[in-house]
Design an enzyme around this catalytic site. Sequence first.
Site, PDB file in Angstrom:
ATOM      1  CE1 TYR A   1      -3.437   2.971   0.487  1.00  0.00           C
ATOM      2  CE2 TYR A   1      -2.017   3.317   2.311  1.00  0.00           C
ATOM      3  CZ  TYR A   1      -2.924   3.851   1.432  1.00  0.00           C
ATOM      4  OH  TYR A   1      -3.551   5.079   1.431  1.00  0.00           O
TER       5      TYR A   1
ATOM      6  CE  LYS B   1      -2.967   6.262  -1.449  1.00  0.00           C
ATOM      7  NZ  LYS B   1      -3.812   6.997  -2.288  1.00  0.00           N
TER       8      LYS B   1
HETATM    9  N1  LIG Z   1      -8.834   7.098   5.227  1.00  0.00           N
HETATM   10  C1  LIG Z   1      -7.331   7.300   5.305  1.00  0.00           C
HETATM   11  O1  LIG Z   1      -6.692   7.233   6.634  1.00  0.00           O
HETATM   12  C2  LIG Z   1      -6.507   7.637   4.366  1.00  0.00           C
HETATM   13  C3  LIG Z   1      -5.269   8.177   4.613  1.00  0.00           C
HETATM   14  C4  LIG Z   1      -4.365   8.563   3.598  1.00  0.00           C
HETATM   15  C5  LIG Z   1      -4.704   8.443   2.336  1.00  0.00           C
HETATM   16  N2  LIG Z   1      -5.891   7.962   1.830  1.00  0.00           N
HETATM   17  C6  LIG Z   1      -6.308   7.823   0.784  1.00  0.00           C
HETATM   18  O2  LIG Z   1      -7.471   8.647   0.342  1.00  0.00           O
HETATM   19  C7  LIG Z   1      -8.248   8.260  -0.694  1.00  0.00           C
HETATM   20  C8  LIG Z   1      -9.822   7.892  -0.590  1.00  0.00           C
HETATM   21  O3  LIG Z   1     -10.143   6.998   0.593  1.00  0.00           O
HETATM   22  P1  LIG Z   1     -11.224   7.088   1.679  1.00  0.00           P
HETATM   23  O4  LIG Z   1     -10.313   7.328   3.107  1.00  0.00           O
HETATM   24  O5  LIG Z   1     -11.947   8.323   1.368  1.00  0.00           O
HETATM   25  O6  LIG Z   1     -11.696   5.616   1.765  1.00  0.00           O
HETATM   26  P2  LIG Z   1     -13.022   5.171   1.278  1.00  0.00           P
HETATM   27  O7  LIG Z   1     -14.233   5.874   2.186  1.00  0.00           O
HETATM   28  O8  LIG Z   1     -13.108   3.722   1.391  1.00  0.00           O
HETATM   29  O9  LIG Z   1     -13.354   5.676  -0.200  1.00  0.00           O
HETATM   30  C9  LIG Z   1     -12.573   4.840  -1.207  1.00  0.00           C
HETATM   31  C10 LIG Z   1     -13.377   5.268  -2.669  1.00  0.00           C
HETATM   32  O10 LIG Z   1     -12.441   4.858  -3.679  1.00  0.00           O
HETATM   33  C11 LIG Z   1     -13.576   4.189  -4.482  1.00  0.00           C
HETATM   34  N3  LIG Z   1     -12.814   3.114  -5.301  1.00  0.00           N
HETATM   35  C12 LIG Z   1     -12.343   2.218  -4.989  1.00  0.00           C
HETATM   36  N4  LIG Z   1     -11.838   1.369  -5.757  1.00  0.00           N
HETATM   37  C13 LIG Z   1     -12.270   1.615  -7.046  1.00  0.00           C
HETATM   38  C14 LIG Z   1     -12.247   1.403  -8.178  1.00  0.00           C
HETATM   39  N5  LIG Z   1     -11.629   0.314  -8.617  1.00  0.00           N
HETATM   40  N6  LIG Z   1     -12.899   2.217  -9.163  1.00  0.00           N
HETATM   41  C15 LIG Z   1     -13.473   3.354  -8.819  1.00  0.00           C
HETATM   42  N7  LIG Z   1     -13.595   3.935  -7.614  1.00  0.00           N
HETATM   43  C16 LIG Z   1     -12.794   2.978  -6.596  1.00  0.00           C
HETATM   44  C17 LIG Z   1     -14.721   3.653  -3.639  1.00  0.00           C
HETATM   45  O11 LIG Z   1     -16.092   3.809  -4.316  1.00  0.00           O
HETATM   46  P3  LIG Z   1     -16.571   2.237  -4.768  1.00  0.00           P
HETATM   47  O12 LIG Z   1     -16.224   1.310  -4.212  1.00  0.00           O
HETATM   48  O13 LIG Z   1     -18.145   2.812  -5.076  1.00  0.00           O
HETATM   49  O14 LIG Z   1     -15.966   1.861  -6.293  1.00  0.00           O
HETATM   50  C18 LIG Z   1     -14.619   5.005  -2.589  1.00  0.00           C
HETATM   51  O15 LIG Z   1     -15.404   5.992  -3.025  1.00  0.00           O
HETATM   52  C19 LIG Z   1      -7.499   6.957  -1.007  1.00  0.00           C
HETATM   53  O16 LIG Z   1      -6.897   7.141  -2.183  1.00  0.00           O
HETATM   54  C20 LIG Z   1      -6.911   6.315  -0.005  1.00  0.00           C
HETATM   55  O17 LIG Z   1      -5.833   5.669  -0.341  1.00  0.00           O
HETATM   56  C21 LIG Z   1      -6.946   7.634   3.008  1.00  0.00           C
END
Ligand SMILES: NC(=O)c1ccc[n+]([C@@H]2O[C@H](COP(=O)([O-])OP(=O)(O)OC[C@H]3O[C@@H](n4cnc5c(N)ncnc54)[C@H](OP(=O)(O)O)[C@@H]3O)[C@@H](O)[C@H]2O)c1
Length: 246
Positions: free
Chosen positions: A157, A161
Amino acid sequence: METLSLDGRTALITGASSGIGTASAHALAREGVDLALAARREDRLDGIADEVESDHGVETLAVPTDVRDEEAVEAMVEETVERFGGLDILLNNAGLGRGGAVESLSTEDYRLMQETNVDGMFFATRAALPHLEESRGNLLFIGSFAGQYPRPSNPVYAATKWWTRGFAHSVEASVGDEGVAVTVINPTEVRTEFGSASGESFEERFEEGEVTEPEEIADAVVFAAGQRNSTVSELDLYRRDKFGHF
Ligand SMILES: NC(=O)c1ccc[n+]([C@@H]2O[C@H](COP(=O)([O-])OP(=O)(O)OC[C@H]3O[C@@H](n4cnc5c(N)ncnc54)[C@H](OP(=O)(O)O)[C@@H]3O)[C@@H](O)[C@H]2O)c1
């Protein structure tokens, strides 16, 4: 001169069905941005599109898309441009984490992270760049703290990133002459559905106030996307006690 001006612009958000993507949809719409919302879960996108339209009076387009599918991503960008007559902002946000230690990581989970977090961001960037060059627009990536420091709990992961940041800054270097701004936003833990596949999402694991809320990342998105001349190259939004939990 107004430096932050978003009213009437158009944004495409990947991963708009949840967490940071949904919060960013609301925050951008509040500034008057018309939105194309992409993710796999169509029912969610439709609900969010309705809510954003009625709350903020902007136009929306739900474009159900799997970012791992090259042709679907091309179609997502085309449909957005056809509907709104151009594209000013791409928020490359769709992403996920699976598994943990390298020794026990399945090839399936490895590929899922690679295809979503790496291929998906490449496909969307490639398809959107000509339109962003035309609009002298803003290209944003959601990176991560895990892309800045080694992460023992999930090296793959983290590596996706690190790739995001390396890609984003190199694209920044290559399209600056065309007037495109490129930003990487690096959160630490954010209370979203992230991690839900492993049984407990960050929303469930952390109490309100313990870590970052998706709305805080969305504010950073608005700040970066609103720049008309400069590039906000990188923004780090960390939980305040992060270095005590490193
Ligand atoms: N939450 C954290 O702690 C954190 C920290 C650092 C970075 N991030 C990054 O922030 C970003 C958003 O994550 P989040 O925290 O908001 O998590 P989340 O609530 O799980 O949202 C993830 C989103 O990505 C979409 N997704 C996943 N696979 C996909 C695919 N194959 N095609 C299209 N859409 C897809 C999901 O939608 P569907 O399932 O409907 O497709 C969902 O809308 C990610 O890149 C994650 O790595 C998160």
